[in-house]
Design a protein around this motif. Structure first.
Motif, PDB file in Angstrom:
ATOM      1  N   UNK A 186       0.809  -1.219   0.000  1.00 11.68           N
ATOM      2  CA  UNK A 186       0.000   0.000   0.000  1.00 11.68           C
ATOM      3  C   UNK A 186       0.843   1.271   0.000  1.00 11.68           C
ATOM      4  N   UNK A 187       2.080   1.181   0.497  1.00  7.00           N
ATOM      5  CA  UNK A 187       2.907   2.364   0.703  1.00  7.00           C
ATOM      6  C   UNK A 187       3.156   3.183  -0.577  1.00  7.00           C
ATOM      7  N   UNK A 188       3.413   2.549  -1.731  1.00  7.86           N
ATOM      8  CA  UNK A 188       3.619   3.362  -2.937  1.00  7.86           C
ATOM      9  C   UNK A 188       2.408   4.222  -3.285  1.00  7.86           C
ATOM     10  N   UNK A 189       1.217   3.707  -3.041  1.00  6.35           N
ATOM     11  CA  UNK A 189      -0.005   4.462  -3.336  1.00  6.35           C
ATOM     12  C   UNK A 189      -0.267   5.521  -2.264  1.00  6.35           C
ATOM     13  N   UNK A 190       0.090   5.186  -1.026  1.00  5.91           N
ATOM     14  CA  UNK A 190      -0.184   6.084   0.090  1.00  5.91           C
ATOM     15  C   UNK A 190       0.832   7.221   0.188  1.00  5.91           C
ATOM     16  N   UNK A 191       2.125   6.869  -0.007  1.00 11.64           N
ATOM     17  CA  UNK A 191       3.185   7.851   0.251  1.00 11.64           C
ATOM     18  C   UNK A 191       4.148   8.050  -0.913  1.00 11.64           C
ATOM     19  N   UNK A 192       4.012   7.248  -1.976  1.00  9.36           N
ATOM     20  CA  UNK A 192       4.933   7.387  -3.091  1.00  9.36           C
ATOM     21  C   UNK A 192       6.326   6.904  -2.787  1.00  9.36           C
ATOM     22  N   UNK A 193       6.451   5.897  -1.910  1.00 11.57           N
ATOM     23  CA  UNK A 193       7.744   5.316  -1.531  1.00 11.57           C
ATOM     24  C   UNK A 193       7.602   3.795  -1.527  1.00 11.57           C
ATOM     25  N   UNK A 194       8.653   3.118  -1.966  1.00 16.16           N
ATOM     26  CA  UNK A 194       8.671   1.657  -1.955  1.00 16.16           C
ATOM     27  C   UNK A 194       9.657   1.167  -0.897  1.00 16.16           C
ATOM     28  N   UNK A 195       9.231   0.180  -0.114  1.00 17.08           N
ATOM     29  CA  UNK A 195      10.089  -0.492   0.868  1.00 17.08           C
ATOM     30  C   UNK A 195       9.891  -1.993   0.696  1.00 17.08           C
ATOM     31  N   UNK A 196      10.556  -2.782   1.512  1.00 20.64           N
ATOM     32  CA  UNK A 196      10.461  -4.236   1.421  1.00 20.64           C
ATOM     33  C   UNK A 196      10.044  -4.804   2.780  1.00 20.64           C
TER      34      UNK A 196
END
Length: 406
Positions: free
Chosen positions: A341-351
């Motif tokens: 969800x993070x890329x859609x929520x904050x524009x950042x990718x993590x693992x």
């Protein structure tokens, strides 16, 4: 034709890095998932590769690796750690550390052998062990009150059985950033010696230690050189991860066993990059100090930002990554859902760190962010994260102040 995948690889699937990197492209998010730097390596190393290509170094290199690179590896081990190596019999160049690890597992393990290793762990370890029809036996690394990650020595001792053949030790550690200190290394050494075990070490982050932490190779512990296969690479140290130039070193018997399997994987690779890597290993101390100091600043900047965004942050002692506990922002602790969800929520990718555990529940609430990026990229990612999760603070505050909310 429905079950063509080997049962040895059942459950491994596509790596999480492919999924998260695809999400970054799809959403235009800043990719702090996969651990690769976004700057090129030193000019001297790049120029040496270009010169090698133009000079005709484009065919198969020797099976053990370019002779000058093997000499440079021996010089490196002597210069930094006082380890003496036979260039002809105790060093083999590989297609990155990953191939060296696979060669070690396939070359030294028989079906049913057990491998003791620490989790979380780099994801290729379990796959290589499975391909060898062996069994991974994990020992938990967990964050302690002092902020360091640690293990219970009794857990390590209990993990060893009559079928144990290898111990895998990754220090500096991916993904936690832990640097095993000399006392911890002595515990590993004592267990290995007591049970006549071989230790395979993954030391690719050896030059990336922070805050006065010091990397100590297990092979330098008294009595351990004879039973330790040391693996490293130049990808992280010289910002050339795409070159895939690694190496393994140690006693002739261990190197020979791993090479016996390695020769049937890629056989050889990266001819013009091998002399370039030799150039890198011979760079002056100022290069290595600058590399370490710059990465420490970047990781500190990211850790500060993650804390401002409200995450419980485990600061690394080394390496490319900062780990956070997401439960302060997502009480259910579902790291996999959080990262999707993070890329859609904050524009950042993590693992999600759970992919690095044999038992994913142990790391379900942990997420890994890469700090091996330019400061402007880190700052932009932090700005997005703080903005996205500041809404949580405002919502919580509004809920606390609402009539009857108590």
């Amino acid at each position: 034709m429905h079950d063509v995948l080997s049962s040895k690889l059942s459950g491994f699937g596509t790596t999480i890095f492919a999924e998260m990197s695809a999400l970054a492209v799809e959403t235009g998010a800043i990719n702090l998932g996969q651990g690769f730097p976004d700057t090129d390596g030193p000019d001297a190393v790049l120029d040496a590769a270009v010169e090698a290509i133009r000079s005709g170094v484009n065919q198969y290199p020797p099976g053990p690796g370019d002779p000058d690179l093997r000499r440079a590896i021996a010089e490196h081990q002597r210069r930094w750690y006082g380890i003496e190596l036979d260039v002809d019999h105790e060093i083999v160049v590989t297609a990155g550390a990953t191939e060296a690890l696979a060669g070690a597992m396939l070359g030294m393990l028989d079906p049913g052998d057990e491998v003791v290793l620490f989790e979380p762990m780099y994801d290729s370890y379990q796959a290589s062990i499975a391909l060898a029809s062996a069994v991974a036996v994990p020992v938990l690394l967990g964050p302690r009150e002092d902020g360091r990650w640690g293990f219970d020595p009794d857990d390590l001792r209990a993990a060893v059985s009559a079928r144990t053949k290898l111990v895998v030790l990754n220090t500096p550690h991916n993904p936690t950033g832990k640097v095993f200190d000399r006392d911890e290394l002595q515990v590993v050494a004592d267990v290995a010696t007591a049970h006549d075990l071989i230790v395979v070490t993954d030391e690719v982050y050896e030059h990336l230690t922070f805050d006065r932490s010091r990397h100590v190779p297990l092979a330098t512990i008294p009595g351990m050189f004879e039973r330790t296969l040391t693996i490293s690479s130049g990808g992280k140290t010289f910002h050339t991860t795409g070159w895939k130039i690694g190496w393994m070193s140690g006693p002739r018997e261990l190197v020979s066993a791993a090479r016996s399997a390695k020769q049937f994987l890629t056989y050889v690779n990266g001819a013009p990059f091998q002399p370039a890597m030799a150039t890198g290993l011979r760079l002056g101390d100022d290069y290595f100090a600058g590399l370490r100091d710059g990465l420490e600043v970047a990781c500190g900047r990211l850790a500060d930002g993650l804390e401002r965004a409200g995450f419980t942050t485990h600061r690394p002692e080394a390496g490319y990554f900062v780990t956070v506990d997401i439960r302060s922002r997502r009480p259910d602790g579902d790291g996999m859902a959080f990262c999707r969800e993070l890329p859609h929520l904050a524009g950042v990718v993590a693992v999600p760190t759970q992919v690095f555990y044999a038992d994913p529940d142990r790391g379900r609430h942990l997420v890994r962010f890469a700090c091996c990026k330019r400061l402007e990229v880190i700052d932009a990612a932090v700005e997005r994260l703080v903005a996205a999760f500041a809404d949580d603070d405002r919502s919580s505050a509004a809920g606390a102040e609402a009539p009857g909310s108590s």
